[in-house]
Write a protein that holds these residues in place. Structure first.
Motif, mmCIF file in Angstrom:
data_model
loop_
_atom_site.group_PDB
_atom_site.id
_atom_site.type_symbol
_atom_site.label_atom_id
_atom_site.label_comp_id
_atom_site.label_asym_id
_atom_site.label_seq_id
_atom_site.Cartn_x
_atom_site.Cartn_y
_atom_site.Cartn_z
ATOM 1 N N TYR A 1 0.845 -1.203 0.000
ATOM 2 C CA TYR A 1 0.000 0.000 0.000
ATOM 3 C C TYR A 1 0.877 1.249 0.000
ATOM 4 C CZ TYR A 1 -3.371 3.464 1.732
ATOM 5 O OH TYR A 1 -4.162 4.564 1.895
ATOM 6 N N ARG A 2 0.570 2.181 -0.879
ATOM 7 C CA ARG A 2 1.254 3.472 -0.866
ATOM 8 C C ARG A 2 0.437 4.469 -1.663
ATOM 9 N NH1 ARG A 2 6.458 2.754 -4.958
ATOM 10 N NH2 ARG A 2 5.261 2.458 -6.859
ATOM 11 N N LEU A 3 0.512 5.713 -1.245
ATOM 12 C CA LEU A 3 -0.142 6.805 -1.952
ATOM 13 C C LEU A 3 0.942 7.674 -2.590
ATOM 14 C CD1 LEU A 3 -2.907 7.742 0.643
ATOM 15 C CD2 LEU A 3 -3.161 6.400 -1.463
ATOM 16 N N PRO A 4 0.593 8.468 -3.595
ATOM 17 C CA PRO A 4 1.629 9.288 -4.249
ATOM 18 C C PRO A 4 2.302 10.257 -3.278
ATOM 19 C CG PRO A 4 -0.392 9.252 -5.552
ATOM 20 C CD PRO A 4 -0.729 8.608 -4.239
ATOM 21 N N SER A 5 3.600 10.394 -3.427
ATOM 22 C CA SER A 5 4.337 11.414 -2.668
ATOM 23 C C SER A 5 3.954 12.791 -3.202
ATOM 24 C CB SER A 5 5.845 11.197 -2.823
ATOM 25 O OG SER A 5 6.218 9.895 -2.393
ATOM 26 N N VAL A 6 3.806 13.735 -2.304
ATOM 27 C CA VAL A 6 3.440 15.095 -2.686
ATOM 28 C C VAL A 6 4.661 15.993 -2.518
ATOM 29 C CG1 VAL A 6 1.912 17.053 -2.258
ATOM 30 C CG2 VAL A 6 1.043 14.716 -2.000
ATOM 31 N N TRP A 7 5.140 16.527 -3.643
ATOM 32 C CA TRP A 7 6.366 17.315 -3.654
ATOM 33 C C TRP A 7 6.057 18.803 -3.581
ATOM 34 C CZ3 TRP A 7 10.751 14.629 -3.130
ATOM 35 C CH2 TRP A 7 10.678 13.255 -3.373
ATOM 36 N N GLU A 8 6.968 19.535 -2.953
ATOM 37 C CA GLU A 8 6.771 20.961 -2.709
ATOM 38 C C GLU A 8 7.702 21.828 -3.556
ATOM 39 O OE1 GLU A 8 7.736 20.437 1.298
ATOM 40 O OE2 GLU A 8 5.885 19.321 1.743
ATOM 41 N N SER A 9 8.331 21.205 -4.559
ATOM 42 C CA SER A 9 9.228 21.942 -5.462
ATOM 43 C C SER A 9 9.178 21.282 -6.826
ATOM 44 C CB SER A 9 10.664 21.929 -4.916
ATOM 45 O OG SER A 9 11.141 20.601 -4.792
ATOM 46 N N GLY A 10 9.713 21.971 -7.828
ATOM 47 C CA GLY A 10 9.733 21.422 -9.167
ATOM 48 C C GLY A 10 10.739 20.303 -9.316
ATOM 49 N N SER A 11 10.640 19.575 -10.440
ATOM 50 C CA SER A 11 11.512 18.438 -10.690
ATOM 51 C C SER A 11 12.971 18.881 -10.771
ATOM 52 C CB SER A 11 11.108 17.755 -12.005
ATOM 53 O OG SER A 11 11.935 16.647 -12.263
ATOM 54 N N GLY A 12 13.813 18.222 -9.992
ATOM 55 C CA GLY A 12 15.234 18.549 -9.978
ATOM 56 C C GLY A 12 16.018 17.447 -9.299
ATOM 57 N N ALA A 13 17.323 17.627 -9.175
ATOM 58 C CA ALA A 13 18.148 16.629 -8.502
ATOM 59 C C ALA A 13 17.793 16.535 -7.024
ATOM 60 C CB ALA A 13 19.629 16.970 -8.682
ATOM 61 N N TRP A 14 17.534 17.691 -6.403
ATOM 62 C CA TRP A 14 17.089 17.745 -5.017
ATOM 63 C C TRP A 14 15.705 18.368 -4.993
ATOM 64 C CZ3 TRP A 14 19.925 16.028 -0.718
ATOM 65 C CH2 TRP A 14 21.222 15.592 -1.007
ATOM 66 N N MET A 15 14.799 17.754 -4.227
ATOM 67 C CA MET A 15 13.430 18.233 -4.185
ATOM 68 C C MET A 15 12.929 18.272 -2.745
ATOM 69 S SD MET A 15 11.846 16.237 -7.524
ATOM 70 C CE MET A 15 10.204 16.910 -7.258
ATOM 71 N N ASP A 16 11.896 19.065 -2.517
ATOM 72 C CA ASP A 16 11.345 19.246 -1.175
ATOM 73 C C ASP A 16 10.122 18.370 -0.979
ATOM 74 O OD1 ASP A 16 13.255 21.230 -0.741
ATOM 75 O OD2 ASP A 16 11.935 22.805 -1.505
ATOM 76 N N ILE A 17 10.098 17.659 0.144
ATOM 77 C CA ILE A 17 8.948 16.842 0.509
ATOM 78 C C ILE A 17 8.820 16.829 2.028
ATOM 79 C CG2 ILE A 17 10.324 14.702 0.475
ATOM 80 C CD1 ILE A 17 7.776 13.243 -0.482
#
Length: 391
Positions: free
Chosen positions: A20-36
């Protein structure tokens, strides 16, 4: 409503199995490092192979197209939804792929639905690699054609299927160019040779090869020098190209037939002008910036070599897609969660996306990753790998 109460039981079973898993919700645009979740983590799962999602030329093209055309096309392509920016994109794609023509769809998934659901008829047979993408499988399911499955990349199995399918009107051989779960490359030259021997049509889905294999990222057909010998090249504009959409490249007759018959094309509103313009600019950037692909492959090769030396099982990977094979589904998901605690996002992939007992975390190296980024990922993998007894 009582009628859907069974869903709760199905979800509980997924949780029990560790799937079971739900989609991760990201707080920044696609990049090498992202905020979650308020944290900065190293992104090792993105299909943004060349970092084009944030390329200034693509962003500028999208803004300019929005200013000129507005935010939507307002209709399906066959009524008033084909703008000149859509036509420019298809002309540029055809030149890029060295084909007569190309037709753009809303996604790679709908491209496969449109192509197979339209071309395959009762009396035809489609012969498909057993590990082909779900969009190919679903596209085939829409048809009344007969189906044959050949063992993964097994040319003896393919030839047997071709031999046993002699009574059909048309034989279609379908393969991914790069297989998304294992990162291995289809033996396209041998597939083409067999298809020519048995007078079969060849279709290759280059979702993970577009922008990655071949000169300037032209795909697996170019990678193997098979121009003119692959009947249909399917690609995505959503991965290395950095935007969203899909396309079928081939003859002018193929394009015109799909325009008249392909239901996803006929009954879906066309791409927004911003998307079409950004895709068009991305194709130009690919040809202007070969260093992006060179950096991608150099980083991927170096990272794979180090992981294998550390004792990780990377399967049959030969592209920037690198699975770390774990096996058990629940253990795979725990391993992925531990990597996230250590600052690396690499999701667990388990059944039914891959076979039962073949769970893995899938790493994808991109041109955005620096040597320092990949060293950080390797350190996290080593720590988690020792904890889980993998190395």
């Amino acid at each position: 409503m009582a009628g859907l109460d069974f869903l709760n039981g199905e979800l509980e079973e997924l949780k029990r199995q560790g799937k079971y898993r739900l989609p991760s919700v990201w707080e920044s645009g696609s990049g090498a490092w992202m905020d979650i979740g308020g944290r900065r983590v190293l992104q090792m799962a993105s299909n943004n192979y060349l970092g084009l999602t944030d390329h200034p030329r693509l962003k500028r093209a999208a803004v300019e197209a929005t200013e000129k055309y507005g935010v939507g096309a307002g209709s399906v392509r066959t009524i008033s939804g084909t703008l000149d920016i859509h036509e420019q994109l298809e002309l540029e794609l055809a030149r890029f792929k060295d084909t007569e023509a190309a037709l753009v769809f809303q996604s790679g998934f709908t491209t496969n639905q449109g192509v197979f659901g339209t071309l395959l008829q009762e009396g035809d047979v489609v012969i498909s690699d057993e590990l082909n993408h779900a969009s190919i499988i679903d596209g085939i399911r829409l048809t009344k054609a007969a189906r044959r499955i050949y063992k993964h990349k097994d040319m003896d199995s393919l030839e047997q299927a071709l031999r046993e399918s002699s009574g059909y009107r048309t034989r279609f051989v379908v393969t991914d160019g790069v297989f998304s779960m294992d990162g291995d490359i289809a033996p396209l030259p041998q597939i083409v040779e067999l298809a020519e021997r048995y007078d079969a049509v060849v279709c290759v889905d280059d979702a993970h090869a577009s922008g990655v294999l071949g000169r300037f990222g032209k795909g697996s057909t170019d990678h193997f020098g098979l121009h003119g010998r692959v009947h249909i090249q399917i690609g995505t504009l959503s991965k290395a190209v950095g935007v969203v959409g899909g396309y079928a490249a081939g003859s002018q007759a193929l394009k015109e037939y799909l325009i008249h018959k392909a239901r996803p094309f006929l009954f879906s509103t066309s791409q927004t002008p911003a998307v079409a313009a950004a895709c068009l600019e991305a194709i130009r950037v690919l040809q202007d910036s070969p260093e992006l692909g060179e950096r991608l492959h150099a980083s991927a090769s170096s990272f794979r070599t180090r992981l294998q030396a550390d004792g990780f099982d990377t399967g049959v990977s030969e592209t920037p897609i690198m699975p770390i094979v774990i096996g058990d589904s629940a253990r795979t998901m725990r391993f992925s969660a531990r990597l996230l605690e250590l600052g690396v996002f690499a999701p667990g992939i388990v059944y039914p996306t891959v076979g039962e007992g073949k769970g893995r975390v899938r790493f994808i190296v991109t041109a955005m990753h620096s040597d320092e980024d990949l060293a950080f990922a390797r350190d996290a993998l080593l720590q988690a790998g020792r904890e889980f007894g993998l190395v």
